[in-house]
Write a protein that holds these residues in place. Structure first.
Motif, PDB file in Angstrom:
ATOM      1  N   ALA A 148      45.306 -14.568 -31.420  1.00 42.78           N
ATOM      2  CA  ALA A 148      46.050 -13.687 -32.323  1.00 42.78           C
ATOM      3  C   ALA A 148      46.407 -14.388 -33.628  1.00 42.78           C
ATOM      4  O   ALA A 148      46.467 -13.764 -34.688  1.00 42.78           O
ATOM      5  N   ASP A 149      46.647 -15.696 -33.563  1.00 38.67           N
ATOM      6  CA  ASP A 149      47.060 -16.471 -34.734  1.00 38.67           C
ATOM      7  C   ASP A 149      46.339 -17.821 -34.693  1.00 38.67           C
ATOM      8  O   ASP A 149      46.812 -18.775 -34.081  1.00 38.67           O
ATOM      9  N   TYR A 150      45.183 -17.904 -35.349  1.00 42.30           N
ATOM     10  CA  TYR A 150      44.394 -19.126 -35.224  1.00 42.30           C
ATOM     11  C   TYR A 150      45.076 -20.321 -35.883  1.00 42.30           C
ATOM     12  O   TYR A 150      44.872 -21.469 -35.474  1.00 42.30           O
ATOM     13  N   ARG A 151      45.899 -20.085 -36.881  1.00 48.31           N
ATOM     14  CA  ARG A 151      46.599 -21.197 -37.532  1.00 48.31           C
ATOM     15  C   ARG A 151      47.578 -21.876 -36.564  1.00 48.31           C
ATOM     16  O   ARG A 151      47.805 -23.085 -36.634  1.00 48.31           O
ATOM     17  N   ALA A 152      48.179 -21.095 -35.649  1.00 51.96           N
ATOM     18  CA  ALA A 152      49.108 -21.669 -34.673  1.00 51.96           C
ATOM     19  C   ALA A 152      48.370 -22.570 -33.689  1.00 51.96           C
ATOM     20  O   ALA A 152      48.841 -23.667 -33.348  1.00 51.96           O
ATOM     21  N   GLU A 154      45.506 -24.028 -34.298  1.00 53.96           N
ATOM     22  CA  GLU A 154      45.054 -25.159 -35.114  1.00 53.96           C
ATOM     23  C   GLU A 154      46.160 -26.207 -35.226  1.00 53.96           C
ATOM     24  O   GLU A 154      45.925 -27.404 -34.980  1.00 53.96           O
ATOM     25  N   ALA A 155      47.356 -25.771 -35.569  1.00 49.93           N
ATOM     26  CA  ALA A 155      48.472 -26.703 -35.743  1.00 49.93           C
ATOM     27  C   ALA A 155      48.800 -27.419 -34.437  1.00 49.93           C
ATOM     28  O   ALA A 155      49.098 -28.623 -34.430  1.00 49.93           O
ATOM     29  N   PHE A 156      48.732 -26.705 -33.315  1.00 49.14           N
ATOM     30  CA  PHE A 156      49.010 -27.287 -32.014  1.00 49.14           C
ATOM     31  C   PHE A 156      47.995 -28.375 -31.681  1.00 49.14           C
ATOM     32  O   PHE A 156      48.349 -29.475 -31.228  1.00 49.14           O
ATOM     33  N   ALA A 157      46.710 -28.087 -31.886  1.00 52.16           N
ATOM     34  CA  ALA A 157      45.653 -29.052 -31.580  1.00 52.16           C
ATOM     35  C   ALA A 157      45.767 -30.300 -32.444  1.00 52.16           C
ATOM     36  O   ALA A 157      45.527 -31.416 -31.977  1.00 52.16           O
ATOM     37  N   LEU A 158      46.139 -30.125 -33.699  1.00 62.11           N
ATOM     38  CA  LEU A 158      46.283 -31.273 -34.588  1.00 62.11           C
ATOM     39  C   LEU A 158      47.500 -32.110 -34.214  1.00 62.11           C
ATOM     40  O   LEU A 158      47.449 -33.346 -34.248  1.00 62.11           O
ATOM     41  N   ARG A 159      48.587 -31.457 -33.831  1.00 62.11           N
ATOM     42  CA  ARG A 159      49.829 -32.175 -33.530  1.00 62.11           C
ATOM     43  C   ARG A 159      49.792 -32.876 -32.174  1.00 62.11           C
ATOM     44  O   ARG A 159      50.166 -34.054 -32.066  1.00 62.11           O
ATOM     45  N   PHE A 160      49.338 -32.161 -31.146  1.00 59.26           N
ATOM     46  CA  PHE A 160      49.469 -32.687 -29.792  1.00 59.26           C
ATOM     47  C   PHE A 160      48.186 -33.294 -29.216  1.00 59.26           C
ATOM     48  O   PHE A 160      48.240 -34.090 -28.280  1.00 59.26           O
ATOM     49  N   LEU A 161      47.025 -32.909 -29.759  1.00 63.33           N
ATOM     50  CA  LEU A 161      45.754 -33.406 -29.226  1.00 63.33           C
ATOM     51  C   LEU A 161      45.041 -34.342 -30.204  1.00 63.33           C
ATOM     52  O   LEU A 161      43.907 -34.752 -29.933  1.00 63.33           O
TER      53      LEU A 161
END
Length: 290
Positions: A148-152, A154-161
């Motif tokens: 639903a929100d690809y930016r969310a 994206e941000a999660f993968a960059l921050r935590f992974l």
């Protein structure tokens, strides 16, 4: 250590259909109680297809590399307010890992962190893929997810992974617009990608990809899939961003499998994220159209 896509779980109502499908693609097939276990290389497990009342993606697992790195990842997720549940002994045996833990991103995409990824006890065996699939430092492939929100995500993968952006693709305008982000965790051009917009996807993932050693392997797999009557989602073509030559077919669980070769490998010291307005530079006709 960089994360690698280690394994994926699938829910399936028809294990016989999945067995036939996997044989055509060239996976090494093993059996367990109410499950099929597919190998792509020297690892004991890459794809777990468990009998279910549903047909869909279930989970994917990231290889943390060590028990210390695994624990640090869990601490980092929990410190960021992410709910993490450590797996049980049965789940670890099924995944052929020493330990694993599950979590979801802001769009509900279920993932796992694991360590102790086990080697197989017997050689890889396949009628069609004698030398197996291309995995190594890039993990077993990639997954594309509609959210639903690809930016969310994206941000999660960059921050935590510790993901890094490979590039973006924007297609169409207005109601027909689709926006995509491609994220790498290692040398593979992308291990996960997220999109939102007009491109349809009725399952929890749009597709997963496996990579063959040669372009000829892709062509031969395409011929086998056609001869077996497996539906083609997209005909052979080449992507504009990762340069992968590939085709897509429909799995027995309804999402797609991409079989490809020749994808870009990224060196973060020199890579610069790009932007594209097309998915493919040639080919890739939907529905397998000539």
């Amino acid at each position: 250590m960089s994360l690698k896509l280690a394994y994926m779980g699938i829910e399936a109502t028809d294990l016989k259909a999945w067995r036939t499908f996997a044989s055509v693609i060239g996976f090494h097939i093993e059996e367990a109680d109410d499950a099929l276990l597919f190998r792509l290389d020297e690892k004991a497990r890459r794809i777990i297809v468990r009998r279910s009342s549903e047909d869909d993606y279930a989970y994917c697992g990231w290889d943390a590399g060590s028990s210390e790195a695994y624990a640090a990842r869990i601490d980092r997720l929990r410190a960021g307010g992410v709910e993490v549940t450590e797996g049980d002994a049965f789940g670890a045996r099924e995944r052929a890992v020493e330990g694993y833990a599950t979590f979801v991103d802001p769009n509900g995409f279920r993932q796992e962190i694991a360590y102790g990824i086990q080697e197989a006890k017997t050689p890889f065996k396949s009628e069609f893929m004698k030398d197996g699939f291309s995995t190594g430092d890039g993990g077993f492939g990639h997954i594309l997810v509609k959210v639903a929100d690809y930016r969310a995500s994206e941000a999660f993968a960059l921050r935590f992974l510790d993901g890094k952006i490979s590039d973006h693709i924007d297609l169409g305008q207005g109601a027909g617009r689709t926006e995509m982000v491609f994220i790498h965790m290692n040398e593979r051009h992308h291990s996960v990608a997220f999109f939102e917009g007009a491109i349809p996807a009725s399952k929890k993932i749009h597709h997963f990809m496996v990579e063959t050693p040669t372009f000829e392997d892709v062509g031969r797999a395409y011929d086998r899939v056609n001869a077996a009557g497996i539906p083609i989602g997209v005909s052979i073509g080449q992507h504009s961003n990762d340069r992968e030559l590939s085709f897509y077919c429909v799995t027995p669980s309804g999402f797609w499998l991409e079989v490809g070769a020749g994808g870009v490998r990224i060196d973060d010291a020199t890579w610069s994220a790009g932007a594209y307005d097309s998915v493919s530079s040639w080919g890739h006709k939907f529905g397998g159209a000539k």
